[in-house]
Design a protein around this motif. Structure first.
Motif, mmCIF file in Angstrom:
data_model
loop_
_atom_site.group_PDB
_atom_site.id
_atom_site.type_symbol
_atom_site.label_atom_id
_atom_site.label_comp_id
_atom_site.label_asym_id
_atom_site.label_seq_id
_atom_site.Cartn_x
_atom_site.Cartn_y
_atom_site.Cartn_z
ATOM 1 N N UNK A 26 0.848 -1.194 0.000
ATOM 2 C CA UNK A 26 0.000 0.000 0.000
ATOM 3 C C UNK A 26 0.883 1.242 0.000
ATOM 4 N N UNK A 27 1.948 1.177 0.789
ATOM 5 C CA UNK A 27 2.904 2.275 0.868
ATOM 6 C C UNK A 27 3.522 2.512 -0.503
ATOM 7 N N UNK A 28 3.911 1.400 -1.148
ATOM 8 C CA UNK A 28 4.549 1.486 -2.451
ATOM 9 C C UNK A 28 3.620 2.123 -3.482
ATOM 10 N N UNK A 29 2.337 1.724 -3.442
ATOM 11 C CA UNK A 29 1.416 2.318 -4.412
ATOM 12 C C UNK A 29 1.282 3.808 -4.160
ATOM 13 N N UNK A 30 1.220 4.197 -2.898
ATOM 14 C CA UNK A 30 1.122 5.633 -2.619
ATOM 15 C C UNK A 30 2.349 6.333 -3.183
ATOM 16 N N UNK A 31 3.520 5.719 -2.989
ATOM 17 C CA UNK A 31 4.754 6.346 -3.478
ATOM 18 C C UNK A 31 4.740 6.457 -4.994
ATOM 19 N N UNK A 32 4.345 5.391 -5.690
ATOM 20 C CA UNK A 32 4.419 5.493 -7.150
ATOM 21 C C UNK A 32 3.295 6.383 -7.687
ATOM 22 N N UNK A 33 2.137 6.367 -7.045
ATOM 23 C CA UNK A 33 1.087 7.321 -7.439
ATOM 24 C C UNK A 33 1.576 8.742 -7.189
ATOM 25 N N UNK A 34 2.249 8.909 -6.051
ATOM 26 C CA UNK A 34 2.757 10.232 -5.704
ATOM 27 C C UNK A 34 3.762 10.727 -6.724
ATOM 28 N N UNK A 35 4.598 9.835 -7.209
ATOM 29 C CA UNK A 35 5.584 10.230 -8.216
ATOM 30 C C UNK A 35 4.874 10.739 -9.474
#
Lengths: 287, 151
Positions: free
Chosen positions: A21-30
């Motif tokens: 979930x953290x990773x998706x937030x990070x890649x969405x954030x990018x």
């Protein structure tokens, strides 16, 4: 009796789920950081400059602003910021001490960005390597050199508020409106301003012949002669992808960087959404 | 009589070649430069219509690529004379920053070469990719060396 094995497995599953979930937030954030055009303003010129570490001079008729470091360094960057600090900066144009930001940080547009998107951008920024780099002080004309002046400006010219999708418009239109008006902040350059520097929303995207640096930006409303009314939706999409106009000319000046660092990094679907929205605003005559 | 005609022809030839050597006025140099740029964009625009499958017979694609190849060598000479920015958009950075400008020309020429290499193969995807790179080269030079569009 509960088996300890099960507990371990549950814990492991929980950790994995959390991590992804953290990773998706990070890649969405990018992705959102690209869409928001943050890199342009927050990165110094030159190949060796670290992205988003700030220090870039932004010249305006009020003086020179230096963009801050937005990597997670705790002293020179935003490493100590809470979620609330971050949201308030974008939604209200206020720093963690409660002082006002100057509108050279386009929170005037970003105020419409959703909580979910802002927190994803924060997650991405906090995943970067912290860079120790103190931005220089702004060099401003005396009458606006305190943040109280920014506060006075906001009273007259800033309307905070999230984007509200329009129910009788398509999903693509709503996505496009969100990207153009808020995250992509196209109007900051393409919409004329009144004498106080407030964006004139009733002349949306009509072009600004009075940019702070004395230059102008073109009319991108769908006026057939003065704007881009002759461009098809897919011509606009193609332009946002590679920077080429339908007549074979290539864009230039600051729009080159908008295409390189922002619109070319979006999905084709998002570029088409932007095009759909641009085709829908009222056609504006040039000045 | 013959002699006179011969002499006259010589004089005229001389006058013409003198005219060609004479330094153009800054206005004329700018008009010429802009004409070449428009020629580039004309062919570039035609190629883009073809690669996007919107119009034009792909059999003609090679002609437009060849035109770009023919034009690419002339770019340097377009900027020999500095401009006064009255009616043109060539920024002083061109003459203040000659190395960066030479790089921009080189990028552009390499991108045209690369496009011409794949154009003969007729593989549309490769042509599209090379054409996008060319677009970047035009855009890259316009970013630093061409004044913003003025309404």
């Amino acid at each position: 009796m509960r088996s300890p094995g099960l507990l371990v497995v549950t814990a492991a599953v929980f950790v994995v789920a959390f991590a992804s979930a953290e990773e998706t937030a990070v890649s969405r954030g990018e992705y959102l950081v690209f869409a928001g055009g943050c890199i342009d303003c927050h990165t110094e010129a030159g190949k060796q400059a670290v992205q988003l570490a700030g220090g870039r001079p932004l010249e305006t008729s009020f003086g020179t602003f230096y963009s801050p470091n937005i990597t997670p360094d705790p002293t020179t960057g935003i490493g100590q910021w809470t979620d609330e600090n971050f949201l308030r900066a974008f939604w209200e144009g206020v720093n963690p001490d409660g002082d006002h930001y100057y509108p050279s940080f386009p929170y005037t547009s970003y105020t419409g960005v959703s909580r979910k998107d802002l927190l994803a951008m924060k997650a991405y920024l906090f995943s970067l390597d912290p860079v120790v780099k103190q931005a220089p002080e702004h060099e401003l004309a005396l009458f606006i050199s305190t943040r109280l002046a920014a506060g006075a400006w906001k009273l007259r010219s800033f309307e905070p508020g999230r984007f509200v999708p329009s129910e009788n418009r398509s999903t693509a239109w709503n996505r496009g409106a969100y990207l153009v008006r808020h995250l992509g902040h196209c109007g900051e350059c393409h919409t004329p301003r009144d004498s106080f520097g407030a964006i004139e929303n009733d002349r949306e995207l009509a072009g600004n012949s009075d940019m702070p640096d004395g230059d102008s930006t073109p009319n991108i409303s769908p006026h057939r002669l003065d704007g881009i009314g002759k461009w098809a939706v897919d011509d606009i999409e193609y332009f946002l992808d590679i920077g080429m106009l339908p007549d074979g000319d290539s864009t230039g000046s600051v729009m080159s960087a908008v295409v390189d660092n922002s619109t070319s990094k979006l999905t084709k679907e998002d570029r088409l959404a932007i095009a759909t929205y641009l085709k829908s605003v009222p056609a504006q005559r040039g000045e | 009589m013959r002699q006179t005609i011969k002499r006259l022809t010589l004089l005229i030839t001389l006058a013409i070649s003198l005219a060609a050597v004479a330094e153009p006025t800054p206005e004329d140099a700018a008009k010429y430069r802009q004409s070449i740029m428009k020629a580039l964009s004309g062919h570039n625009g035609a190629i883009s219509m073809m690669v996007r499958g919107k119009a034009g017979d792909p059999d003609n694609l090679g002609n437009h690529v060849q035109a770009l190849v023919n034009l690419k060598g002339e770019i340097e000479s377009l900027f020999e004379q500095s401009s006064d920015l009255e009616d043109d958009r060539a920024l002083p950075a061109i003459w203040e920053n000659p190395e960066a400008f030479a790089d921009a020309i080189e990028n552009f020429q390499a991108a045209v070469e690369a496009l011409s290499e794949v154009a003969n193969g007729g593989e549309m995807q490769a042509i599209d990719a090379a054409h996008r790179e060319l677009g970047k080269a035009c855009k890259g030079c316009h970013e630093d060396f061409r004044l913003k569009k003025q309404d």
